[in-house]
Each structure stands twice: as structure tokens, then as C-alpha cells.
Design an enzyme around this catalytic site. Structure first.
Site, PDB file in Angstrom:
ATOM      1  N   VAL A 133      47.958  30.807  44.470  1.00 57.36           N
ATOM      2  CA  VAL A 133      47.457  31.954  43.991  1.00 57.36           C
ATOM      3  C   VAL A 133      47.338  32.784  45.550  1.00 57.36           C
ATOM      4  O   VAL A 133      46.484  31.698  46.648  1.00 57.36           O
ATOM      5  CB  VAL A 133      46.732  32.032  43.232  1.00 57.36           C
ATOM      6  CG1 VAL A 133      46.024  33.892  43.279  1.00 57.36           C
ATOM      7  CG2 VAL A 133      46.148  31.611  42.067  1.00 57.36           C
ATOM      8  N   ASP A 154      63.219  30.083  47.504  1.00 62.86           N
ATOM      9  CA  ASP A 154      62.887  31.269  46.393  1.00 62.86           C
ATOM     10  C   ASP A 154      62.881  32.754  46.664  1.00 62.86           C
ATOM     11  O   ASP A 154      62.082  32.644  46.325  1.00 62.86           O
ATOM     12  CB  ASP A 154      61.819  30.432  45.823  1.00 62.86           C
ATOM     13  CG  ASP A 154      61.310  31.281  44.261  1.00 62.86           C
ATOM     14  OD1 ASP A 154      62.794  31.558  43.252  1.00 62.86           O
ATOM     15  OD2 ASP A 154      60.786  31.433  43.533  1.00 62.86           O
TER      16      ASP A 154
END
Length: 489
Positions: free
Chosen positions: A73, A182
Site C-alpha cells: 500500500v 510492471d
């Protein structure tokens, strides 16, 4: 649209006819602007510092794509010196090897470039693994490209994003960090000036084995499916998918895009919002670059330096600042202020007092009710009496007494009230102790992360301390929070 499909298709897929992408000396012009002067050296943070900066890792401060459900997060936060930061908190199983995490983080932390959202530090205590980076306040490329609200991204800005991203990758490659995990539209962030930056978080592996490529399989480089590893050529493949994103305004699977190119059906690939904004040559070159990056064989893909060289001649409206192209408020540009915001800007402490007095405790989210149920001990009664005396003193503008009484209440530790901290903050300002006022305004925000009053009082304290730039930032933050609050109510 200003592009002829037949011309585009004939030119963009036939790579042999076009030959290799040649390099130009200008390609690294901006990429060489390393070591931004204003950034400190990479450092270690304590978990307590980061807990304070993020208001206890409050849900309201989460900025990562999937919120609390994300495996790792990201939170926005603010350090004691008012510097805004982004904090990535890894799940507890991601980095069991402390040494490996620190080595990786410190290696990425050596990078310093204006095309990156740079890594400022890390934290490694117990099971906690956190990264600290520059905070980029103007959302992600995904937000501006796929989920825009006021205006679609203009063609010159899309070309600028492509160039700056290529320069960021070129800089990282030149420093031996050619793997990026990514790469997607959520990894590109916009800074205060509206310039695109590449998030440094993608330079860190998300796990100890490096198998961290997490995009949908439809967008994954072919070789990753074979080996399960990210390579420098995999990063270029992802860059190609981002070029398609910029061209189409949608997230189109590369295989589908290549089929459209082969079938000369480019209109299906191009964002209808771009009609008339670019020429045949510009559209042709961007599609050609994308198709080169998406070659099945990794060795046939270009490198970042040659991509940047090819993108430089396409740049348009270079003299127009990014924030103008993006339609983002900037710097000293006027922005709406409420009466409280105006009072803090003018440092009209009397007006601030009047507004806080009228506001009362209604923003303490039930705190008053909770207090009324806690009157069964003498100590609690004493603490409540201190608060009540403080309230009377605040109303009567007896600010020294206010400070004494509210301090007794706070030291009692029975309950945390953002309003009490806000009132004591103003009392410190009235008593000409702005640093104490700033500390209390920060504490009010720790307790209530999205409370606009806390940001406004930080602005007033910073103005009193002579920190004009920081004060303007806090003022804008207060305005944004208040606007959001008004919309939801």
C-alpha cells in the site's frame, strides 16, 4: 483526425523498410539533469516518523491504485519539516531478508533525476519494510488518460509524456538500473509543475525472487510467459504498450493493436478526442515506435536512448509549460479560498479565532458525546474541567490561560481532540510562538487526516515562520480538502 490509415499502416509495421531508429545527441539533454539540488541524500527513517507522517497509516491517506486491498500500500504523508512524501508499505512476507531489502533500496536511492519521482529513504524495523519517495500531487497518467473529468490529454502533452518516460528509462539504464517492474500508466506521476515523472517504486523488486511482473497477462511481454523474469527488453515492450495508451486513450492489448496495424485499421486505434491535433507523420512515427517496441523477439526492440532520440523531433509546443497543457492550477495561480483560508492567508488571527469559535467541536466526530460517558472517575472529571476552562478562556481570548488549560487536558491523555489542538495552535500564534502553533496544527491533522482546518492552521503558522512556499502549499491543501468535504456533504 488528420491521419490517413493506409499511410500509417504501410509505414509503421514495415520495420525493415524504415531501418533502425537512429540516436541523436540531443536525446539525453534533459536526462542528464541528474542530482536535483533540492533533494537530500538517501536516509533511513524510523517507523514512528512514518507513522506520524501518514497519520498512523490512515486509510484517508492511501493513494495506491487498489487502496487497502493492494498487496503493498502507498500512502501520502508529510514529514515534520512539511516535506510531502509518498510511503510504500510492503506486506510482511515481501522482504524477509533485511540485508537484501536495504541493499536494494539504497541502490535505487542513489538515483537522482528530474524525470523520476526519486527515492528519499527507507525504513526497516522488525517486520516492517517501507520506502519513502517524493510525493507527486497531480495524479497518475492512468487518471489523466483513461479517467479524465474536465479535459482529455492534449496531443503535445502525450508526446511529452512519451519523451520524458524514455529519458527516465535512459537515465536509469545509464546508472545500471535497466530493470523496471510492471511499467504501466499508474507508474507515471505528475509533479507540482504538471511534468510527468517515473515512479522509483518500480525500480525495486516487489519480492525477493524478482518475479514481480503483475500486469494482466494480455499486456505481458511474451518472454515473461516463458521465463517468469523481467529483462531490459521486457521494459521496452511495456513502453510500447504505454505508447499505445497515449495514442488510443484506452488500454488496448498489444496483440489486438498489432492486428489493427496490420489490417490498416488505425482509426480504431486512435483516440477520437485527438481529431485534428496531429499530422500524418507524427501519428505514423508514434505507431511505428510502438510496433518496434512490441516486436516478439526481444533483441529486435530499440533501447531507451534511441527511443528518446526518435521522440525529440516530434515534440510540439515546447514553450508551453506542462501545467498549462494539463489544465492544472500552478504556483501562485489564484485558487478559491473560503473565509477561513482567506483569514489564514492574511494572517488575520482575530478572524480565525471568530471562525474557530463558531465551528465549536462539530468536527470532532462524536468526541463530545464520548467525553460525556467518561465522567465516572475523579481524574476524568479533572481532565474535563481543564478542557471546559480552556474553552471559556478561548472564548474570552485569554490565550495564555487557554494554552495552560488545554495542555492539562492533552496531558491527561484520556481523549484526542483535533479541535483542542487547533484552538491551542491559534493560541500559540496569538502568543507569538509559531513553531508550537505549527506542531499543534500537525497533531490535529495526525488525528484527523482530511480536516481542512488543520491544513489552514499549518499555513498560518508557516506564514508566521516566514516559510512562504510551504505556507502556500498548506493553504492549497486546505482548500482542496475543504472543497472535497463540501462536495461530499
Amino acid at each position: 483526425m488528420g491521419c490517413e490509415c493506409s499511410k500509417l499502416a504501410a509505414c509503421c509495421w514495415d520495420s525493415e523498410q524504415n531501418g533502425p531508429i537512429h540516436e541523436a545527441p540531443e536525446a539525453a539533454e534533459n536526462a542528464e539533469k541528474s542530482e536535483p539540488d533540492e533533494l537530500p541524500a538517501f536516509c533511513d527513517y524510523t517507523i514512528e516518523q512514518l507513522r506520524m507522517a501518514t497519520s498512523g497509516f490512515a486509510v484517508e491517506n492511501i493513494v495506491s491504485e487498489h487502496g487497502e486491498k493492494a498487496p503493498n500500500v502507498v500512502y501520502k504523508g508529510k514529514l515534520e519539516n512539511q516535506k510531502r512524501i509518498a510511503v510504500k508499505r510492503f506486506n510482511r512476507s515481501a522482504w524477509p531478508d533485511t540485508r537484501q531489502f536495504l541493499e536494494e533500496a539504497r541502490s535505487v536511492g542513489q538515483l537522482r533525476n528530474h524525470r523520476l519521482a526519486n527515492l528519499l529513504g527507507c525504513c526497516c524495523e522488525g517486520d516492517e519494510r517501507l520506502l519513502v519517495a517524493e510525493f507527486m500531487p497531480n495524479e497518475t497518467l492512468a487518471k489523466h488518460l483513461f479517467h479524465w473529468e474536465t479535459q482529455p490529454m492534449k496531443w503535445p502533452m502525450r508526446l511529452r509524456v512519451a519523451l520524458y518516460l524514455a529519458q527516465a528509462l535512459d537515465y536509469c539504464t545509464s546508472k545500471g538500473r535497466d530493470l523496471y517492474h510492471d511499467l504501466n500508466a499508474y507508474r507515471i506521476l505528475f509533479d507540482d509543475d504538471g511534468n510527468p515523472r517515473l515512479s522509483c517504486f518500480g525500480l525495486m523488486k516487489n519480492s525477493r525472487d524478482g518475479k514481480s511482473y503483475s500486469t494482466n497477462l494480455a499486456f505481458t511481454p511474451p518472454e515473461y510467459l516463458r521465463t517468469g523474469r523481467v529483462t531490459p527488453e521486457s521494459v521496452i515492450y511495456s513502453f510500447g504498450t504505454l505508447l499505445l495508451d497515449l495514442l488510443s486513450g484506452k488500454h488496448i492489448p498489444p496483440s489486438h493493436a498489432l492486428d489493427l496495424i496490420r489490417d490498416r485499421n488505425i482509426q480504431m486505434l486512435t483516440d477520437s478526442c485527438l481529431e485534428g491535433q496531429f499530422s500524418n507523420d507524427e501519428g505514423t512515427e508514434l505507431v511505428h515506435l510502438a510496433s518496434k517496441c512490441l516486436q516478439y523477439e526481444p533483441r529486435e526492440r530499440p533501447n531507451p536512448k534511441s527511443l528518446a532520440a526518435a521522440l525529440i523531433p516530434l515534440q510540439k509546443e515546447n514553450e508551453v509549460p506542462s501545467h498549462v497543457l494539463m489544465g492544472i492550477p500552478h504556483g501562485d495561480a489564484a485558487f478559491p479560498l473560503s473565509p477561513l483560508g482567506e483569514a489564514c492567508l492574511r494572517m488575520d488571527l482575530t478572524a480565525i479565532h471568530e471562525i474557530l469559535e463558531k465551528l465549536g467541536y462539530k468536527d470532532d466526530e462524536g468526541a463530545e458525546t464520548e467525553l460525556s460517558f467518561q465522567m465516572w472517575t475523579n481524574q476524568m472529571q479533572e481532565t474535563l474541567n481543564s478542557k471546559k476552562k480552556g474553552d471559556v478562556a478561548f472564548r474570552n481570548k485569554a490565550f495564555r490561560t487557554t494554552i495552560e488549560c488545554y495542555t492539562q487536558f492533552i496531558d491527561g491523555g484520556t481523549m484526542f481532540s483535533p479541535t483542542v489542538f487547533a484552538r491551542r495552535s491559534l493560541s500559540y500564534l496569538m502568543s507569538d510562538t509559531p513553531q508550537d502553533a505549527l506542531n499543534d496544527a500537525v497533531q490535529a491533522q495526525v488525528i484527523s487526516p482530511v480536516w481542512h482546518v488543520a491544513s489552514y492552521l499549518q499555513a498560518a503558522s508557516l506564514f508566521a515562520l516566514g516559510r512562504e512556499n510551504d505556507a502556500q502549499i498548506a493553504l492549497r491543501e486546505g482548500s482542496i480538502l475543504e472543497e472535497k468535504r463540501n462536495k461530499t456533504s
